[in-house]
Structure formats: structure tokens, C-alpha cells
Design an enzyme around this catalytic site. Structure first.
Site, PDB file in Angstrom:
ATOM      1  NE  ARG A 189      -4.297  -1.333  -0.073  1.00 36.69           N
ATOM      2  CZ  ARG A 189      -4.420  -2.306  -0.973  1.00 36.69           C
ATOM      3  NH1 ARG A 189      -3.393  -2.598  -1.775  1.00 36.69           N
ATOM      4  NH2 ARG A 189      -5.554  -3.010  -1.072  1.00 36.69           N
TER       5      ARG A 189
ATOM      6  CD  GLU B 250      -3.258   3.714  -5.195  1.00 36.48           C
ATOM      7  OE1 GLU B 250      -4.196   2.991  -5.573  1.00 36.48           O
ATOM      8  OE2 GLU B 250      -2.072   3.338  -5.169  1.00 36.48           O
TER       9      GLU B 250
ATOM     10  CG  HIS C  82      -3.216  -0.203  -6.742  1.00 38.02           C
ATOM     11  ND1 HIS C  82      -3.747   0.368  -5.610  1.00 38.02           N
ATOM     12  CD2 HIS C  82      -3.167  -1.532  -6.487  1.00 38.02           C
ATOM     13  CE1 HIS C  82      -4.036  -0.592  -4.725  1.00 38.02           C
ATOM     14  NE2 HIS C  82      -3.689  -1.752  -5.241  1.00 38.02           N
TER      15      HIS C  82
HETATM   16  N1  LIG Z   1      -0.475  -3.747  -5.603  1.00 32.90           N
HETATM   17  C1  LIG Z   1      -1.439  -4.637  -5.687  1.00 32.90           C
HETATM   18  O1  LIG Z   1      -2.134  -4.779  -6.708  1.00 32.90           O
HETATM   19  C2  LIG Z   1      -1.697  -5.555  -4.508  1.00 32.90           C
HETATM   20  C3  LIG Z   1      -2.197  -6.838  -4.731  1.00 32.90           C
HETATM   21  C4  LIG Z   1      -2.408  -7.672  -3.612  1.00 32.90           C
HETATM   22  C5  LIG Z   1      -2.116  -7.218  -2.333  1.00 32.90           C
HETATM   23  N2  LIG Z   1      -1.673  -5.948  -2.178  1.00 32.90           N
HETATM   24  C6  LIG Z   1      -1.350  -5.449  -0.843  1.00 32.90           C
HETATM   25  O2  LIG Z   1      -0.307  -6.285  -0.321  1.00 32.90           O
HETATM   26  C7  LIG Z   1      -0.602  -6.602   1.034  1.00 32.90           C
HETATM   27  C8  LIG Z   1      -0.064  -7.964   1.373  1.00 32.90           C
HETATM   28  O3  LIG Z   1      -0.814  -8.951   0.673  1.00 32.90           O
HETATM   29  P1  LIG Z   1      -0.865 -10.414   1.286  1.00 32.90           P
HETATM   30  O4  LIG Z   1      -1.852 -11.201   0.486  1.00 32.90           O
HETATM   31  O5  LIG Z   1       0.515 -10.948   1.429  1.00 32.90           O
HETATM   32  O6  LIG Z   1      -1.489 -10.127   2.717  1.00 32.90           O
HETATM   33  P2  LIG Z   1      -1.346 -11.032   4.017  1.00 32.90           P
HETATM   34  O7  LIG Z   1      -2.269 -10.463   5.020  1.00 32.90           O
HETATM   35  O8  LIG Z   1      -1.433 -12.470   3.630  1.00 32.90           O
HETATM   36  O9  LIG Z   1       0.166 -10.807   4.504  1.00 32.90           O
HETATM   37  C9  LIG Z   1       0.608  -9.559   5.008  1.00 32.90           C
HETATM   38  C10 LIG Z   1       1.782  -9.861   5.938  1.00 32.90           C
HETATM   39  O10 LIG Z   1       2.342  -8.626   6.391  1.00 32.90           O
HETATM   40  C11 LIG Z   1       2.757  -8.828   7.726  1.00 32.90           C
HETATM   41  N3  LIG Z   1       2.967  -7.554   8.412  1.00 32.90           N
HETATM   42  C12 LIG Z   1       2.033  -6.757   9.000  1.00 32.90           C
HETATM   43  N4  LIG Z   1       2.630  -5.688   9.563  1.00 32.90           N
HETATM   44  C13 LIG Z   1       3.972  -5.802   9.310  1.00 32.90           C
HETATM   45  C14 LIG Z   1       5.115  -5.020   9.622  1.00 32.90           C
HETATM   46  N5  LIG Z   1       5.017  -3.882  10.322  1.00 32.90           N
HETATM   47  N6  LIG Z   1       6.326  -5.445   9.182  1.00 32.90           N
HETATM   48  C15 LIG Z   1       6.448  -6.597   8.485  1.00 32.90           C
HETATM   49  N7  LIG Z   1       5.396  -7.407   8.162  1.00 32.90           N
HETATM   50  C16 LIG Z   1       4.179  -6.992   8.575  1.00 32.90           C
HETATM   51  C17 LIG Z   1       1.666  -9.689   8.349  1.00 32.90           C
HETATM   52  O11 LIG Z   1       2.127 -10.340   9.489  1.00 32.90           O
HETATM   53  C18 LIG Z   1       1.361 -10.635   7.198  1.00 32.90           C
HETATM   54  O12 LIG Z   1       2.107 -11.830   7.313  1.00 32.90           O
HETATM   55  C19 LIG Z   1      -2.133  -6.523   1.140  1.00 32.90           C
HETATM   56  O13 LIG Z   1      -2.536  -6.137   2.430  1.00 32.90           O
HETATM   57  C20 LIG Z   1      -2.518  -5.482   0.132  1.00 32.90           C
HETATM   58  O14 LIG Z   1      -2.617  -4.234   0.769  1.00 32.90           O
HETATM   59  C21 LIG Z   1      -1.453  -5.104  -3.217  1.00 32.90           C
HETATM   60  O1  LIG Z   2      -5.765  -5.438  -2.303  1.00 33.01           O
HETATM   61  C1  LIG Z   2      -5.720  -5.923  -3.440  1.00 33.01           C
HETATM   62  O2  LIG Z   2      -6.228  -7.027  -3.794  1.00 33.01           O
HETATM   63  C2  LIG Z   2      -5.000  -5.189  -4.520  1.00 33.01           C
HETATM   64  O3  LIG Z   2      -4.422  -4.005  -4.042  1.00 33.01           O
HETATM   65  C3  LIG Z   2      -5.880  -4.916  -5.725  1.00 33.01           C
HETATM   66  O4  LIG Z   2      -5.056  -4.562  -6.812  1.00 33.01           O
HETATM   67  C4  LIG Z   2      -6.858  -3.802  -5.452  1.00 33.01           C
HETATM   68  O5  LIG Z   2      -7.516  -3.538  -6.678  1.00 33.01           O
HETATM   69  P1  LIG Z   2      -8.666  -2.413  -6.694  1.00 33.01           P
HETATM   70  O6  LIG Z   2      -9.631  -2.837  -5.631  1.00 33.01           O
HETATM   71  O7  LIG Z   2      -7.992  -1.115  -6.349  1.00 33.01           O
HETATM   72  O8  LIG Z   2      -9.243  -2.467  -8.062  1.00 33.01           O
END
Ligand SMILES: NC(=O)c1ccc[n+]([C@@H]2O[C@H](COP(=O)([O-])OP(=O)(O)OC[C@H]3O[C@@H](n4cnc5c(N)ncnc54)[C@H](O)[C@@H]3O)[C@@H](O)[C@H]2O)c1
Ligand SMILES: O=C(O)[C@H](O)[C@H](O)COP(=O)(O)O
EC number: 1.1.1.290
Length: 378
Positions: free
Chosen positions: A203, A232, A249
């Protein structure tokens, strides 16, 4: 049964059309008035779901077709007895492949020898743990930090800050023992040298965008890769001009990952309503346009790896598209950012692509397996 939903949920009518009457809105434009009379609310990450949105409504189920849940006031939903479901892991593979493509491109544009560097992963959940395992299977040196999991394989945050490439995969949190908001603030960023690389697909606000911009102005060779932005959809143009790779994103926007999110919420809603499952993704997804690749010479392993990765997904396409929208007024740029995401031509994940090799017990075979391709013997 009335369903109110974000218009950017793929296959919305295919999955939910026989569950209820559907009304769609742009995710950022969903208001309390929109949800009045709704029983079910389906959103994505751009809709803040809280008392302001739901007060006085009859909504009994909220689903976010995303991994991230920082846009949801889960405590409020629980206090009102509203069932909530997110889609954990739905697009994790998509993000892993975004990171792989980024590393492949950086190895060229930054002359980085991937066999000679260490990657530090912050956040070892669905995405981070797969980034770690994939890069380790590719033979890279990888360290991981996550204070909230079993510490056996973890290193300290300070150790991570010494890594050549740092990849962020945490949620955005402001409470608890390890909040991630501005985890990379001015002080943390100051510890990174100009030779290091910082990739953020978690994020945006995990990094202080203003502090990163100032760092890049002083150290223009510092490599920042941002898929998520603190401000964003109003991307900071100056910052965007300073990062090495900037994308709108879309790290989680593979077709496979995006529709998996819809399917997971459909399954959760069916459980909530006691309905039989009538639909699955396979009914609606076309076969990938590029379905097979053949590599005859196994001498060119590195070349074939980069070729395969970039043929299926070159992150520079998304960089190019974002940079070309960052013009005009703030309103025009915000609209362009959302339009770019709404019209995203979704890429297919590596697992949908067959790779034919003559020798199936070679290092090349292991490499393509590690990347997630569907490896076949030629
Ligand atoms: N850019 C994108 O399109 C996209 C896509 C998917 C997920 N995401 C983001 O990526 C994040 C992670 O996805 P995920 O499926 O692995 O989630 P998840 O919840 O499975 O894993 C997140 C991990 O982060 C750890 N964490 C929390 N606080 C922390 C800290 N201060 N330091 C280190 N680790 C910490 C948690 O313990 C957990 O293991 C989501 O929360 C989402 O915001 C973005
Ligand atoms: O949290 C997620 O799954 C990802 O950040 C995902 O890309 C979010 O997509 P959006 O909801 O912004 O379309």
C-alpha cells in the site's frame, strides 16, 4: 435481494446475476444514498466501507473482491452484525509475477546481476511468502522480515535495510504493535544507499511519498519501483518522474487474479445465503492468447528466462501507460488513473502458458517450474 456493487468487479453479472438485482457505481462514488435498500454490498479497495457509508442501510453482507482490507471498518461491520468477506491470496501470484518482471527489467536497465545480490522481503503473508519461495527456487539470496509470524526464518528490519533490493508486501496499518504507516519514513529512507532498490506493491502509505521524493531529488540513482502511491489516484507527478518504474496499482491485476477475487466473494456470499454454488471462473475465462513457448537451446538459460518473463509480462508496458496519463489538470489525471485501471488489458499468469523443453531434468526445467510456467517435455 438487492446488490450494490463497484462497477470494476469483473464477471459481476455472471456470478451474481442470479443471486439478486444488481446496481453498479464507480467505486469511489459509492455513497450512503447508493446503498439504501441494498442487502448486499460488493466493493473493491477504492470504496471506504464504514458507518458514513452504511448508516441506516439494510446491508447484511459486505464483500471486497481484494486482498487488502484497509478500506473496510471491520469493527463497525462486526458491531452491526454485518457479515464480511475479503479475498485473501486471490491475486498473490499476479503480484509475484509483477515482482519477477520488475527484477528481470532492473537486471537489464540497472545492470544488476541477480545471482550476486540479496533481496529483502518485508511482510511474509500470501504474497511475501510466495515472493520468498519463488526467488529462493530461482537461486537468489532472500531474507524476510515479518514480526507477526513465526520468527524461525525471519531477520530483523535492520537486516532487511542492508539488502540490495527491498520488496514491500505488508498491509497498511496504523494501529497495533507493528504499524506499517510510513514504515519507510525519512529516517528509514536515509539508511538506504543510492545503490539499493525499493519496490512497493503493498500500500502506498507504507512509504512516506514526500520523503521518498526528497530522497530521489538528492540521490537520483536510487531505484524506486512503485505500484502503489500514498496519494493515489492523485499520483504525485514529480515523484512519478523520479521513480525508475511506476505503475497504476495493477500488480494484482492479472486476469486470473482479478476474477479469482470475484469468485471467492461469490463463494462467501453463497455460504452466507445458504445457496448452492452455480458458477466458477473456468466457465468465463478465455484461453490465453499466447499459450505456448518452445526453447530448443538450453545453453541460453538466462536469455530464455528473461525472454519468457517479458514476453508474458513486461512491467514497462504499465510504466509507459501510467507516465503517459500524468498530464492535464489534477481532475483529469485522477480520472485517467482510474480509467487506466478500469480498462486494464489483463495479462495472464505464467501458469497458463506451456513451456516446451527437450530436457526435463535440466536446470532450465527447474527454472521455468520455479517461475510458475506449465513446463512440458518437447
Ligand atoms: N499492488 C497490488 O495490486 C496488490 C495486490 C495484492 C495485495 N496488495 C497489498 O499487499 C498486502 C499484502 O498482501 P498479502 O496477500 O501478502 O497479505 P497477508 O495479510 O497475507 O500478509 C501480510 C503480511 O504482512 C505482515 N505484516 C504486518 N505488519 C507488518 C510489519 N510492520 N512489518 C512486516 N510485516 C508486517 C503480516 O504479518 C502478514 O504476514 C495486502 O494487504 C494489500 O494491501 C497489493
Ligand atoms: O488489495 C488488493 O487485492 C489489490 O491491491 C488490488 O489490486 C486492489 O484492486 P482495486 O480494488 O484497487 O481495483
Amino acid at each position: 435481494m438487492k446488490i450494490v456493487a463497484d462497477e470494476n468487479i469483473p464477471l459481476l453479472h455472471n456470478f451474481f446475476g442470479d443471486v439478486g438485482d444488481i446496481e453498479t457505481y464507480p467505486g469511489r462514488a459509492l455513497t450512503n444514498e447508493c446503498v439504501m435498500g441494498a442487502d448486499i454490498l460488493l466493493v473493491r479497495s477504492v470504496t471506504q466501507v464504514n458507518e458514513t457509508l452504511l448508516a441506516g442501510s439494510n446491508v447484511k453482507f459486505v464483500g471486497t473482491c481484494t486482498i487488502g482490507t484497509d478500506h473496510i471498518d471491520t469493527a463497525y461491520l462486526q458491531s452491526k452484525g454485518i457479515t464480511f468477506s475479503s479475498a485473501p491470496g486471490c491475486n498473490a501470484t499476479s503480484v509475484v509475477e509483477y515482482v519477477i518482471s520488475t527484477l528481470s527489467v532492473l537486471s537489464e536497465v540497472r545492470q544488476i546481476d541477480l545471482s550476486d545480490i540479496t533481496v529483502g522481503v518485508v511482510g511474509c503473508g500470501n504474497v511475501g511468502s510466495r515472493v520468498v519461495s519463488t526467488l529462493k527456487r530461482l537461486g537468489l539470496k532472500v531474507l524476510a522480515n515479518d514480526p507477526l509470524v513465526d520468527q524461525t526464518e525471519m531477520v530483523s528490519f535492520e537486516e532487511i535495510l542492508k539488502c540490495d533490493i527491498i520488496s514491500l508486501h505488508t498491509p497498511l496499518t496504523k494501529e497495533g504493535d507493528y504499524p506499517t504507516y510510513h514504515l519507510f519514513d525519512e529516517n528509514t529512507l536515509a539508511k538506504l544507499t543510492e545503490q539499493q532498490v525499493l519496490i512497493n506493491t503493498g500500500r502506498g502509505a507504507v512509504i512516506d511519498g514526500e520523503a521518498l521524493k526528497q530522497k530521489l531529488k538528492k540521490q537520483p540513482r536510487f531505484t524506486a519501483v512503485l505500484d502503489v502511491w500514498e496519494t493515489e489516484p492523485n499520483v504525485d507527478i514529480e515523484l512519478a518522474g523520479l521513480v525508475t518504474i511506476g505503475t497504476p496499482h495493477i500488480a494484482g491485476y492479472s486476469l486470473d487474479g482479478k476474477v479469482k477475487g470475484t469468485e471467492m466473494i461469490y463463494q462467501a456470499l453463497c455460504r452466507h445465503l445458504g445457496l448452492p454454488l452455480r458458477h466458477q471462473v473456468a466457465q468465463f475465462i478465455p484461453s490465453p492468447p499466447l499459450s505456448r513457448m518452445h526453447f530448443t537451446s538450453e545453453a541460453e538459460q538466462a536469455w530464455s528466462m528473461h525472454t519468457a518473463i517479458r514476453t508474458v509480462y513486461d512491467v514497462r508496458h504499465d510504466h509507459y501507460n501510467l507516465m503517459n496519463t500524468l498530464q492535464g489538470t489534477e481532475q483529469q489525471r485522477v480520472q485517467a488513473f482510474d480509467q487506466l485501471r478500469k480498462q486494464y488489458r489483463p495479462r495472464r499468469e505464467f501458469s497458463t502458458i506451456k513451456v516446451f523443453l527437450k530436457n526435463t531434468d535440466s536446470a532450465m526445467h527447474s527454472m521455468f517450474k520455479a517461475l510458475g510456467f506449465n513446463v512440458k517435455s518437447a
